[in-house]
Design a protein around this motif. Structure first.
Motif, PDB file in Angstrom:
ATOM      1  N   MET A 141     -11.888 -16.208 -16.216  1.00 21.17           N
ATOM      2  CA  MET A 141     -11.862 -17.630 -16.540  1.00 21.17           C
ATOM      3  C   MET A 141     -10.479 -18.107 -17.001  1.00 21.17           C
ATOM      4  O   MET A 141     -10.025 -19.157 -16.582  1.00 21.17           O
ATOM      5  CB  MET A 141     -12.895 -17.948 -17.633  1.00 21.17           C
ATOM      6  CG  MET A 141     -14.303 -17.510 -17.299  1.00 21.17           C
ATOM      7  SD  MET A 141     -14.934 -18.142 -15.738  1.00 21.17           S
ATOM      8  CE  MET A 141     -15.256 -19.823 -16.157  1.00 21.17           C
ATOM      9  N   THR A 142      -9.822 -17.343 -17.874  1.00 15.94           N
ATOM     10  CA  THR A 142      -8.514 -17.759 -18.382  1.00 15.94           C
ATOM     11  C   THR A 142      -7.807 -16.591 -19.068  1.00 15.94           C
ATOM     12  O   THR A 142      -8.450 -15.633 -19.479  1.00 15.94           O
ATOM     13  CB  THR A 142      -8.635 -18.933 -19.377  1.00 15.94           C
ATOM     14  OG1 THR A 142      -7.321 -19.376 -19.739  1.00 15.94           O
ATOM     15  CG2 THR A 142      -9.398 -18.562 -20.625  1.00 15.94           C
ATOM     16  N   HIS A 143      -6.499 -16.728 -19.183  1.00 13.41           N
ATOM     17  CA  HIS A 143      -5.707 -15.761 -19.945  1.00 13.41           C
ATOM     18  C   HIS A 143      -5.279 -16.348 -21.283  1.00 13.41           C
ATOM     19  O   HIS A 143      -4.674 -15.676 -22.091  1.00 13.41           O
ATOM     20  CB  HIS A 143      -4.462 -15.330 -19.151  1.00 13.41           C
ATOM     21  CG  HIS A 143      -3.443 -16.408 -19.028  1.00 13.41           C
ATOM     22  ND1 HIS A 143      -3.549 -17.415 -18.093  1.00 13.41           N
ATOM     23  CD2 HIS A 143      -2.332 -16.665 -19.737  1.00 13.41           C
ATOM     24  CE1 HIS A 143      -2.531 -18.234 -18.225  1.00 13.41           C
ATOM     25  NE2 HIS A 143      -1.775 -17.801 -19.221  1.00 13.41           N
ATOM     26  N   GLU A 144      -5.601 -17.611 -21.518  1.00 16.85           N
ATOM     27  CA  GLU A 144      -5.220 -18.282 -22.760  1.00 16.85           C
ATOM     28  C   GLU A 144      -6.234 -17.979 -23.864  1.00 16.85           C
ATOM     29  O   GLU A 144      -7.435 -18.048 -23.634  1.00 16.85           O
ATOM     30  CB  GLU A 144      -5.149 -19.788 -22.550  1.00 16.85           C
ATOM     31  CG  GLU A 144      -4.095 -20.200 -21.550  1.00 16.85           C
ATOM     32  CD  GLU A 144      -4.102 -21.692 -21.291  1.00 16.85           C
ATOM     33  OE1 GLU A 144      -4.889 -22.431 -21.917  1.00 16.85           O
ATOM     34  OE2 GLU A 144      -3.323 -22.119 -20.435  1.00 16.85           O
ATOM     35  N   THR A 149      -6.842  -7.859 -15.115  1.00 16.81           N
ATOM     36  CA  THR A 149      -6.010  -9.059 -15.073  1.00 16.81           C
ATOM     37  C   THR A 149      -4.563  -8.663 -15.342  1.00 16.81           C
ATOM     38  O   THR A 149      -4.304  -7.678 -16.025  1.00 16.81           O
ATOM     39  CB  THR A 149      -6.479 -10.105 -16.109  1.00 16.81           C
ATOM     40  OG1 THR A 149      -5.590 -11.215 -16.086  1.00 16.81           O
ATOM     41  CG2 THR A 149      -6.539  -9.539 -17.507  1.00 16.81           C
TER      42      THR A 149
END
Length: 71
Positions: A54-57, A40
């Protein structure tokens, strides 16, 4: 040097996942080369499930519990 906040949150997320029987693996990117070859572009945090990004948060505990309840 790792961010102490992120490390603490990772431990909390791991406990929640393990409690629900969901495999959890955390990898710390320790070098520039490893970070540049990460799956990522956001190297601070990345959440994957079954190989899907799914997310980078970094989720708070409640948000993570909500997410895994949908699995």
């Amino acid at each position: 040097m790792p961010n102490p906040f992120a490390v603490g949150v990772i431990y909390d997320l791991k406990k929640i996942a393990e409690k629900r029987g969901i495999p959890f693996h955390a990898y710390q990117l320790m070098t520039k080369d490893v970070a540049q070859n990460a799956p990522t572009i956001w190297t601070t945090f990345g959440l994957f499930y079954n190989g899907i990004f799914m997310t980078h948060e970094i989720p708070i505990v409640n948000k993570f519990e909500e997410f895994i309840s949908l699995l």
